[in-house]
Design an enzyme around this catalytic site. Structure first.
Site, PDB file in Angstrom:
ATOM      1  CB  CYS A  86      -6.724 -15.140  64.117  1.00 20.87           C
ATOM      2  SG  CYS A  86      -5.280 -14.155  64.514  1.00 20.87           S
ATOM      3  CG  HIS A 194      -7.879 -12.867  60.026  1.00 23.11           C
ATOM      4  ND1 HIS A 194      -8.755 -12.869  61.090  1.00 23.11           N
ATOM      5  CD2 HIS A 194      -6.660 -12.652  60.552  1.00 23.11           C
ATOM      6  CE1 HIS A 194      -8.085 -12.666  62.213  1.00 23.11           C
ATOM      7  NE2 HIS A 194      -6.807 -12.530  61.919  1.00 23.11           N
ATOM      8  CD  GLU A 196     -12.076 -13.143  59.640  1.00 23.84           C
ATOM      9  OE1 GLU A 196     -11.673 -14.198  59.111  1.00 23.84           O
ATOM     10  OE2 GLU A 196     -11.481 -12.586  60.582  1.00 23.84           O
TER      11      GLU A 196
END
Lengths: 226, 80
Positions: A86, A194, A196
Site C-alpha cells: 500500500c 494488504h 497482513e
C-alpha cells in the site's frame, strides 16, 4: 529469517506486519525507525502501509528521503528481498525502485473493501506458495491506488513476468488491472492489497499468508525460483 | 530569491478531480467549459543565491521531489 519493518511517521500497518511475521510465522522481526542511520542487515525489509508524512505532496514522496531509505535502497541493490504494501508500494514507485506511479483512484473515493486478486506469476520469491492463476481475497484500503505506467514499460513488464497480482474486478482504474508488480530482478515487490490484514483464518481470512510463506520458502530454499 | 514552481499532470494522465470540477462549472452555468486540469503551485524561498544557481537548484528539486516525472511535468519562474 530476519525481517525488518520500516516505521515512518504516519505508518499504521507496521504492527499488523510485525504480528503476522512474529506471532503467526515465528520469524525474527525488528522495527526500523525511519530516522535511524545505523541499521543492521535484514533478509527481507517491509515498507508497511499507512500515510507516511501525512501523504504530503504525493503519497510516498517525502518518505523516499528518510535516512532509513538509503539502507533500504542498498538492501534492494544487493538483490535482497523488499516488499512494499500500500503506502509502501507508493514509496517504492516514488523512489524509483519500481516502475510506474500510483495516482488518485478513478472514482476519487477512498476504497476500503475486500477484493479478489489473481496471482499472475508464481515463479517469484513472493508467490511461490500460491498456485499459478490462484485467486485470493485480500483487503484493499487506499485513495491513490490507480497504477499508471507507460505502454512501453508495461509491455516489458508483461514479457518479463513482473506483474504478480491483478484485480479480478478493477476497483481503482489501474492499467491492466494491476494490483502488484515486482522489479526486473524480482527481489522487490509492491502491492496495494494488504496481505497482513488477511493472514489468520481465525480472524476471518487467511488468504494473504501465502505471500509471507513464499518469502520464507524462497529464503530457506536459498535460490531463486525463476 | 523566490520561485513559483508549477507542477501539473502530464496530458496522458487522467485527472478525475479536474473532470469533477469541470462538471461543477458546467452546472454553475458555464456550459462552454470543456476541460479542467488541476495542478500545484509551490512557492519556494531560495535564500541568497544567484539566478543561475537558483535555476540549477530548482531543476534538481523538481526532478527529485517536487514533481514525479513519471506522471507530472513542471515549470518554474523566478519572482525576485
Amino acid at each position: 529469517m530476519k525481517f525488518g519493518i520500516v516505521v515512518f511517521p504516519g505508518s499504521n500497518c507496521d504492527i499488523d506486519c510485525y504480528h503476522v511475521l512474529k506471532d503467526v510465522l515465528n520469524q525474527e522481526v525488528n522495527y526500523i525507525w525511519h530516522d535511524s542511520e545505523d541499521i543492521e542487515d535484514y533478509d527481507c525489509i517491509v515498507l508497511p502501509g499507512g500515510f507516511s508524512y501525512g501523504d504530503y505532496l504525493r503519497c510516498g514522496a517525502v518518505a523516499q528521503f528518510s535516512k532509513a531509505m538509503d539502507k533500504v535502497k542498498k538492501h534492494a541493490e544487493e538483490g535482497k528481498l523488499l516488499i512494499g504494501i500500500c503506502n509502501g508500494f507508493q514509496i517504492l514507485t516514488e523512489s524509483g525502485l519500481l516502475p510506474g506511479a500510483l495516482v488518485r483512484n478513478k472514482n476519487l473515493k477512498f476504497i476500503c473493501d475486500t477484493v479478489e486478486v489473481k496471482a499472475e506469476n508464481n515463479a517469484t520469491p513472493f508467490t511461490n506458495q500460491l498456485k499459478d492463476g490462484e485467486v485470493i481475497n485480500i483487503p484493499i484500503a487506499h485513495g491513490e491506488g490507480n497504477y499508471v505506467v507507460d505502454e512501453e514499460t508495461l509491455e516489458k513488464m508483461k514479457e518479463n513476468g513482473q506483474i504478480l497480482f491483478t484485480y479480478q474486478e478493477n476497483p481503482n482504474g489501474s492499467i491492466y488491472n494491476i494490483a502488484g508488480v515486482c522489479n526486473e530482478s524480482k527481489n522487490v515487490l509492491g502491492m496495494m492489497p494488504h496481505p497482513e490484514r488477511a493472514s489468520e483464518a481465525i480472524l476471518g481470512n487467511g488468504d494473504g499468508i501465502g505471500i509471507f510463506k513464499s518469502i520464507i520458502a524462497f529464503f530457506e530454499g536459498g535460490q531463486k525460483n525463476d | 530569491m523566490k520561485a513559483n514552481v508549477y507542477v501539473t499532470l502530464k496530458n496522458s494522465i487522467a485527472d478525475p478531480q479536474g473532470f469533477a470540477i469541470k462538471g461543477a462549472l458546467n452546472k454553475m452555468g458555464y456550459e462552454s467549459v470543456e476541460d479542467v486540469r488541476i495542478g500545484k503551485l509551490i512557492e519556494v524561498e531560495l535564500g541568497n543565491v544567484t539566478k543561475e544557481e537558483a535555476e540549477k537548484q530548482l531543476n534538481v528539486m523538481c526532478e527529485k521531489l517536487l514533481a514525479n516525472t513519471v506522471i507530472e511535468k513542471y515549470r518554474f519562474e523566478l519572482v525576485e
